[in-house]
Each structure stands twice: as structure tokens, then as C-alpha cells.
Design a protein around this motif. Sequence first.
Motif, PDB file in Angstrom:
ATOM      1  N   LEU A 176      53.065  63.218  -6.187  1.00  9.07           N
ATOM      2  CA  LEU A 176      52.093  63.122  -7.269  1.00  9.07           C
ATOM      3  C   LEU A 176      52.360  61.842  -8.046  1.00  9.07           C
ATOM      4  CD1 LEU A 176      52.231  66.817  -8.564  1.00  9.07           C
ATOM      5  CD2 LEU A 176      50.822  65.846  -6.731  1.00  9.07           C
ATOM      6  N   PRO A 177      51.336  61.025  -8.337  1.00  4.77           N
ATOM      7  CA  PRO A 177      51.568  59.708  -8.954  1.00  4.77           C
ATOM      8  C   PRO A 177      51.982  59.769 -10.409  1.00  4.77           C
ATOM      9  CG  PRO A 177      49.221  60.128  -8.738  1.00  4.77           C
ATOM     10  CD  PRO A 177      49.923  61.261  -8.034  1.00  4.77           C
ATOM     11  N   ARG A 178      51.805  60.900 -11.066  1.00  6.56           N
ATOM     12  CA  ARG A 178      52.212  61.029 -12.463  1.00  6.56           C
ATOM     13  C   ARG A 178      52.568  62.483 -12.734  1.00  6.56           C
ATOM     14  NH1 ARG A 178      46.721  59.687 -12.269  1.00  6.56           N
ATOM     15  NH2 ARG A 178      45.309  61.406 -12.768  1.00  6.56           N
ATOM     16  N   GLN A 179      53.286  62.708 -13.823  1.00  3.23           N
ATOM     17  CA  GLN A 179      53.753  64.058 -14.138  1.00  3.23           C
ATOM     18  C   GLN A 179      52.766  64.811 -15.017  1.00  3.23           C
ATOM     19  OE1 GLN A 179      57.815  64.322 -15.425  1.00  3.23           O
ATOM     20  NE2 GLN A 179      58.547  62.890 -13.890  1.00  3.23           N
ATOM     21  N   HIS A 180      51.524  64.382 -14.986  1.00  3.78           N
ATOM     22  CA  HIS A 180      50.464  65.098 -15.690  1.00  3.78           C
ATOM     23  C   HIS A 180      49.145  64.749 -15.012  1.00  3.78           C
ATOM     24  CE1 HIS A 180      47.939  66.861 -18.665  1.00  3.78           C
ATOM     25  NE2 HIS A 180      48.962  67.191 -19.450  1.00  3.78           N
ATOM     26  N   PRO A 181      48.393  65.729 -14.514  1.00  2.66           N
ATOM     27  CA  PRO A 181      47.147  65.397 -13.820  1.00  2.66           C
ATOM     28  C   PRO A 181      46.081  64.825 -14.731  1.00  2.66           C
ATOM     29  CG  PRO A 181      47.390  67.780 -14.039  1.00  2.66           C
ATOM     30  CD  PRO A 181      48.683  67.164 -14.475  1.00  2.66           C
ATOM     31  N   PHE A 182      46.113  65.190 -16.012  1.00  2.31           N
ATOM     32  CA  PHE A 182      45.124  64.704 -16.969  1.00  2.31           C
ATOM     33  C   PHE A 182      45.862  64.117 -18.156  1.00  2.31           C
ATOM     34  CE2 PHE A 182      43.542  68.503 -14.824  1.00  2.31           C
ATOM     35  CZ  PHE A 182      42.467  67.947 -14.141  1.00  2.31           C
ATOM     36  N   PRO A 183      46.319  62.832 -18.047  1.00  2.26           N
ATOM     37  CA  PRO A 183      47.221  62.265 -19.049  1.00  2.26           C
ATOM     38  C   PRO A 183      46.595  62.087 -20.407  1.00  2.26           C
ATOM     39  CG  PRO A 183      46.494  60.581 -17.503  1.00  2.26           C
ATOM     40  CD  PRO A 183      46.022  61.914 -16.958  1.00  2.26           C
ATOM     41  N   SER A 184      45.272  62.148 -20.524  1.00  2.00           N
ATOM     42  CA  SER A 184      44.646  61.940 -21.824  1.00  2.00           C
ATOM     43  C   SER A 184      44.690  63.174 -22.691  1.00  2.00           C
ATOM     44  CB  SER A 184      43.180  61.517 -21.643  1.00  2.00           C
ATOM     45  OG  SER A 184      42.439  62.553 -21.015  1.00  2.00           O
ATOM     46  N   GLN A 185      45.116  64.319 -22.128  1.00  2.00           N
ATOM     47  CA  GLN A 185      45.139  65.560 -22.892  1.00  2.00           C
ATOM     48  C   GLN A 185      46.546  65.826 -23.403  1.00  2.00           C
ATOM     49  OE1 GLN A 185      43.630  68.640 -20.381  1.00  2.00           O
ATOM     50  NE2 GLN A 185      41.589  67.767 -20.268  1.00  2.00           N
ATOM     51  N   ALA A 210      43.470  78.318 -15.744  1.00  2.00           N
ATOM     52  CA  ALA A 210      44.011  77.115 -16.376  1.00  2.00           C
ATOM     53  C   ALA A 210      43.588  75.873 -15.598  1.00  2.00           C
ATOM     54  CB  ALA A 210      45.537  77.194 -16.442  1.00  2.00           C
ATOM     55  N   GLN A 211      43.419  74.771 -16.338  1.00  2.00           N
ATOM     56  CA  GLN A 211      43.109  73.503 -15.693  1.00  2.00           C
ATOM     57  C   GLN A 211      44.357  72.880 -15.080  1.00  2.00           C
ATOM     58  OE1 GLN A 211      41.681  70.358 -18.260  1.00  2.00           O
ATOM     59  NE2 GLN A 211      40.311  69.586 -16.685  1.00  2.00           N
ATOM     60  N   ASP A 212      45.471  73.016 -15.762  1.00  2.09           N
ATOM     61  CA  ASP A 212      46.752  72.598 -15.200  1.00  2.09           C
ATOM     62  C   ASP A 212      47.845  73.491 -15.786  1.00  2.09           C
ATOM     63  OD1 ASP A 212      47.099  71.736 -17.763  1.00  2.09           O
ATOM     64  OD2 ASP A 212      47.085  69.604 -17.314  1.00  2.09           O
ATOM     65  N   LEU A 264      43.908  67.311  -4.424  1.00  2.00           N
ATOM     66  CA  LEU A 264      44.709  66.165  -4.861  1.00  2.00           C
ATOM     67  C   LEU A 264      43.838  64.925  -5.004  1.00  2.00           C
ATOM     68  CD1 LEU A 264      47.942  66.561  -2.672  1.00  2.00           C
ATOM     69  CD2 LEU A 264      47.692  67.045  -5.110  1.00  2.00           C
ATOM     70  N   LEU A 265      42.938  64.717  -4.052  1.00  5.35           N
ATOM     71  CA  LEU A 265      42.052  63.554  -4.113  1.00  5.35           C
ATOM     72  C   LEU A 265      41.130  63.638  -5.319  1.00  5.35           C
ATOM     73  CD1 LEU A 265      41.078  60.952  -2.736  1.00  5.35           C
ATOM     74  CD2 LEU A 265      39.454  62.355  -1.436  1.00  5.35           C
ATOM     75  N   ALA A 266      40.635  64.842  -5.620  1.00  4.14           N
ATOM     76  CA  ALA A 266      39.712  65.014  -6.746  1.00  4.14           C
ATOM     77  C   ALA A 266      40.411  64.795  -8.079  1.00  4.14           C
ATOM     78  CB  ALA A 266      39.078  66.406  -6.704  1.00  4.14           C
ATOM     79  N   VAL A 267      41.682  65.199  -8.191  1.00  2.00           N
ATOM     80  CA  VAL A 267      42.388  65.130  -9.473  1.00  2.00           C
ATOM     81  C   VAL A 267      43.109  63.799  -9.655  1.00  2.00           C
ATOM     82  CG1 VAL A 267      44.230  66.160 -10.859  1.00  2.00           C
ATOM     83  CG2 VAL A 267      42.659  67.628  -9.595  1.00  2.00           C
ATOM     84  N   TYR A 268      43.828  63.327  -8.611  1.00  2.32           N
ATOM     85  CA  TYR A 268      44.672  62.146  -8.747  1.00  2.32           C
ATOM     86  C   TYR A 268      44.083  60.901  -8.094  1.00  2.32           C
ATOM     87  CZ  TYR A 268      48.425  65.427 -10.011  1.00  2.32           C
ATOM     88  OH  TYR A 268      49.191  66.388 -10.608  1.00  2.32           O
ATOM     89  N   GLY A 269      43.089  61.065  -7.224  1.00  2.00           N
ATOM     90  CA  GLY A 269      42.641  59.925  -6.447  1.00  2.00           C
ATOM     91  C   GLY A 269      43.511  59.738  -5.213  1.00  2.00           C
ATOM     92  N   PRO A 270      43.428  58.557  -4.584  1.00  2.00           N
ATOM     93  CA  PRO A 270      44.149  58.345  -3.319  1.00  2.00           C
ATOM     94  C   PRO A 270      45.652  58.172  -3.462  1.00  2.00           C
ATOM     95  CG  PRO A 270      43.040  56.336  -3.990  1.00  2.00           C
ATOM     96  CD  PRO A 270      42.611  57.400  -4.970  1.00  2.00           C
ATOM     97  N   ASP A 271      46.178  58.142  -4.697  1.00  2.00           N
ATOM     98  CA  ASP A 271      47.615  57.892  -4.880  1.00  2.00           C
ATOM     99  C   ASP A 271      48.478  59.123  -4.615  1.00  2.00           C
ATOM    100  OD1 ASP A 271      47.188  55.213  -5.655  1.00  2.00           O
ATOM    101  OD2 ASP A 271      46.619  55.880  -7.652  1.00  2.00           O
ATOM    102  N   ALA A 272      47.882  60.315  -4.612  1.00  2.00           N
ATOM    103  CA  ALA A 272      48.638  61.535  -4.307  1.00  2.00           C
ATOM    104  C   ALA A 272      48.551  61.821  -2.808  1.00  2.00           C
ATOM    105  CB  ALA A 272      48.089  62.713  -5.106  1.00  2.00           C
TER     106      ALA A 272
END
Length: 386
Positions: free
Chosen positions: A374-383, A235-237, A347-355
Amino acid sequence: MTSTPGQQWRAAFTDSWRLRKTHEHPWWMGQLACVITGMAVGAAFVLLAALLSANLLNFQWWTRGLAMSMQLGAVIALLSCWSLRLLERLLPAERLARLNEGQDLQSLLVFIGIPTLCSGLGLWLVEVLQRWRLQGVLQLLKLPHKGALITFLFCGAGFACLSLWRARTQLRAQKARSQLSEAQLRLLQAQIEPHFLFNTLANVQGLIDYDPVQAKHMLDAFTDYLRASLLQMRAQDVSLAQELALVQSYLAVMHCRMGDRLQTRLDVPDTLLTARLPPLLLQPLIENAIHHGLEPRLEGGLLQLSARPLDSGLQIDIQDSGVGLARSRERPRRGHGMALQNIRERLLAVYGPDASLELTELPGSGGTLARLKLPRQHPFPSQDHD
């Protein structure tokens, strides 16, 4: 959804030109970002023309067209942005994702054709409004100057090509980061599983002769853990509920090994169970807490996992009452620190420096706290997920 206005503004400038059903910024912020971008491009064209014609120091020459060019750039950018937003409403998400890749003729027609047509339409619209303002007559059918129209069509096509190239470069970089994260996940599993697998099977083998009931219980728990682990690797997430199910299967195995020396407590609100995160993010932290904190302690101790909302994101704490960071580092073990570094890179690859992942030693009786933000409750918010 991003957690701060600064992140929303960055998304507005970088994400407004991509096709997706949902964006990480308010609609008005995207419109304003388009206007600012268009005005900047218009000003750049005027300054470039002044430089090429040796009129850069002739302020009267290039300031005459600066306001007009910036106004025209804003109109063209808005028309292009509105066209993209209309496509997002008309097309399904799968089609939008394919268009973003820019690999076929339809993608070229969208990302190059739309800005090119909007350049000509914007020039015509601005000239109509200018004539109406100066002459008081609305002449809708009169075309703009042929040379100016051709120039703006070529400029629009050139700018669209540059934008498409930039978007494809960003998409390739995002895919590369995703592939790196996936490769790191596989590497992490390859590092963790053999040691855990052999130790568990050895424990099962040792229990078969004198405690077959406990051996069966341990083997059942280990089977549940392997099943959940293998599903998550594909799974991706995953949801936080799925990640906790894996953690509980792992803890069931460790309970069989450590008995009463291991006490656990999970405190996660039901409202957070649907939050999503990269797979296999918590299990390595749980394993570190047990192997480097609780197992070296003769009497064992308590392992606590808690989660709470953090702005628009999520904070997860994993706390143990073990030997603490200082004593754990005095007893180096194979692979110690490798899993933590792997998690930080993912974390850096998925969220950037905010995680972030922080480890701190607890005062008083000792122990360690691993805090995951984690900066948001979904790593890929566009999905979208069911």
C-alpha cells in the motif's frame, strides 16, 4: 503523504486548487505549481490572440506581450492560490468538503469569484509595478486600462468556470470509484459469506451431539467474526488493529474446524496498528491461504501474517506452508481467483496504480506468499480520524 517526489508533483498540480485541510505535497511545491500553471495559461492567451489575429508568424507582435502575459498569469495564479489557502485556515473541514462539491451559490462565489477578482487585482498590481519600474513613481490608485481590465475579468471568470467544471468532474469520478469499490466489497462479502456460513453452522451442528463444549466455543468465535465483519462493512476504512481482530476471529473459527492442523503466527509491530486500510482486505487472503493451501494438505501447516513499513506506506505478507500455487490450480474450486481479482480492483479504485497484490510460490518445501503493498498508511489522507 505520497511516497515519491513524482507523486507529490502530480498532487501539486491537480490538488492545489481544491479546498482541504491537508495536502499531499509540501507548501512550496504547491506555490511553484501555481506559478507554472499561471505562466502556461498566460502564454496560451498570447498565442491564442496571435492565432486569431493572423499574427502567429509575426514573432515581434506576440513576443512583445509574452513575458508580460506570463508574468501576469503567475501573479493571478498566486493570488488565487493564497486566497484558497486562507479559506482552508478559516473554514472547518466539513464546510470545505461541501464547497468542493460546487453545488451551491457559495461554491460558485468561491471558485469563480475569487479567480475573477484576482484577475483584476493581478492586472492592477502588475501595472502599478511596471509604472514604478519605468517611471519611478508608485501610483497605487490609478486603475488599469478599462478594456484590459474587462478582458482579464472575463478571462478569469472563464478560466475559473473551466477549473470548477474540471474539479467537479474529478470529484464525480472519485465518488464513482468509491461507489464501485463499495459495491465490489458488498459483492465480495456476498460471495464469501454463504459458503463460510453454511460450513460453519454445519460443523457446529455436528459437534453439538458429541462435543458440546467445542460446539459452543466454535459458535462464540463465529459470533465474534460476524459482529466484526458487519461493523467493518459499514466503514469506509478501518485501522490495521480492527482488521487483525477480524482475522483473529476468523482464525478462531478455522482452528475449531481444523484443530492442530492449523498453526498461526502474527507479527505486526504496535506502531503499525493505527495504520488504516480499506475494510475486509486481509480476511479474503487468509481464507484463500487456508482453503487453497493448507486444507488440501493432510498434515495442515503454518499460516503467517506479518506487516512492516514501506517508505511512507505499508507492506503486509501472508505466507502459508500449504500445497503451493501449482497444485492449488490443479484442484480448482468454486470462486477461486475471484476474491483476488476483487481485491486488486478495490486497490486500484482507492490507491490508484501504486498499490499491488502479488502471489508467488515459495521455493523448497512449497507454500504461497501473498504480498500486499500500500503506497500510504491511510487510504484517504485528507480525512481526520480520532
